[in-house]
Design an enzyme around this catalytic site. Structure first.
Site, PDB file in Angstrom:
ATOM      1  N   ASP A  67      33.032  56.588  53.767  1.00  0.00           N
ATOM      2  CA  ASP A  67      33.168  57.544  52.667  1.00  0.00           C
ATOM      3  C   ASP A  67      32.789  58.967  53.069  1.00  0.00           C
ATOM      4  O   ASP A  67      32.213  59.192  54.140  1.00  0.00           O
ATOM      5  CB  ASP A  67      32.333  57.089  51.450  1.00  0.00           C
ATOM      6  N   ASN A 130      22.557  50.774  42.346  1.00  0.00           N
ATOM      7  CA  ASN A 130      23.362  50.093  41.319  1.00  0.00           C
ATOM      8  C   ASN A 130      24.365  49.127  41.955  1.00  0.00           C
ATOM      9  O   ASN A 130      25.366  48.781  41.348  1.00  0.00           O
ATOM     10  CB  ASN A 130      24.085  51.120  40.440  1.00  0.00           C
ATOM     11  N   HIS A 132      26.420  49.667  44.379  1.00  0.00           N
ATOM     12  CA  HIS A 132      27.707  50.183  44.857  1.00  0.00           C
ATOM     13  C   HIS A 132      27.836  49.987  46.361  1.00  0.00           C
ATOM     14  O   HIS A 132      26.837  49.906  47.077  1.00  0.00           O
ATOM     15  CB  HIS A 132      27.938  51.647  44.434  1.00  0.00           C
ATOM     16  N   GLU A 137      31.629  52.767  42.673  1.00  0.00           N
ATOM     17  CA  GLU A 137      30.606  52.627  41.633  1.00  0.00           C
ATOM     18  C   GLU A 137      30.910  51.395  40.768  1.00  0.00           C
ATOM     19  O   GLU A 137      32.039  50.904  40.764  1.00  0.00           O
ATOM     20  CB  GLU A 137      30.611  53.884  40.749  1.00  0.00           C
TER      21      GLU A 137
END
Ligand code: GLP
Length: 227
Positions: A67, A130, A132, A137
């Site tokens: 990313d 979280n 991800h 996400e």
């Protein structure tokens, strides 16, 4: 799914690095998927030290990073500083998502097809609090491909948009090593390994991957239920 619980982040770095070294020795033109972040940094430190000792040669290796931010090159700079500038990888063998390109959708499609063609043999994956993976996400489709996404405001104060391999892109890797360290990752680790497979927990899809290794430290493993 294989889970190895280590003492700390330093040991995660050593173990992951020794797996990468073995893979490159067996296959010098290894296609490697890389992650940025504090958890990944010690892996690169160990790889550099093995390279300096002459134990590993990156001249034929090919990399794809997971990313990048859309409006900056912060993650590319991270990789240059933490690894690429210190080993003998060829610049043309480094693949990175590039937010400067005029046609972002085209660039993402090309990245996706190049990964499909060259096939990532080993993907290193960090984990968000979280759960991800990459910048996928919660709520990201399990069929998602490389794309531009809007970042959640809560997690990202500096950046609005990012570019990321999709969940489907990541799942195509032959082998995946997920690294997680510290108490703040313990919830995400427990949900990813022992929870329901759901879009709300992107890393939970890894339960369906045929060859995945969780390299986590004691603190990150602290919420796993005993089986
Ligand atoms: C970011 C990146 C991920 C990375 C994760 C973990 O969200 N997009 O690719 O793996 O953070 O980072 P850290 O290891 O610093 O916790």
């Amino acid at each position: 799914m294989e889970i190895i619980i280590l003492k700390n982040l330093k040991d995660i770095g050593k173990t992951a690095s020794s797996i990468i070294c073995k893979e490159i020795k067996n296959k010098p033109d290894l296609v490697l998927g890389l992650a940025t972040g504090n958890t990944a940094a010690p892996i690169y430190k160990n790889l550099i030290s093995e390279y300096k000792k002459g134990k590993i040669n990156f001249s034929k290796a090919i990399t794809f990073n997971l990313d990048e931010y859309a409006e900056s090159r912060a993650l590319r700079h991270f990789m240059d500083r933490h690894l690429f500038n210190k080993i003998n990888i060829k610049k043309e063998n480094i693949n990175f998502l590039d937010g400067d390109r005029a046609d972002i959708s085209k660039m993402c499609r090309e990245y996706e097809s190049k990964i499909k063609r060259l096939k990532i043999r080993l993907q290193i994956l960090g984990l968000g609090k979280n759960a991800h993976i990459g910048f996928n996400e919660p709520g990201s489709s399990f069929n998602s491909k490389t794309r531009k996404i809007r970042l959640s405001k809560a997690d990202n104060k500096k950046h609005k948009y990012a570019l990321t391999m999709g969940i489907q892109t990541i799942m195509r890797a032959k082998k995946i090593i997920l690294i997680a360290s510290g108490k703040k990752k313990a919830d995400a680790v427990a949900k990813a390994i022992q929870g329901k497979i759901t879009k709300g927990v992107p890393a939970s899809i890894l339960q369906k991957h045929k060859n995945v290794l969780f390299l986590i430290d004691k603190a990150a493993a602290s919420k796993l239920k005993k089986i």
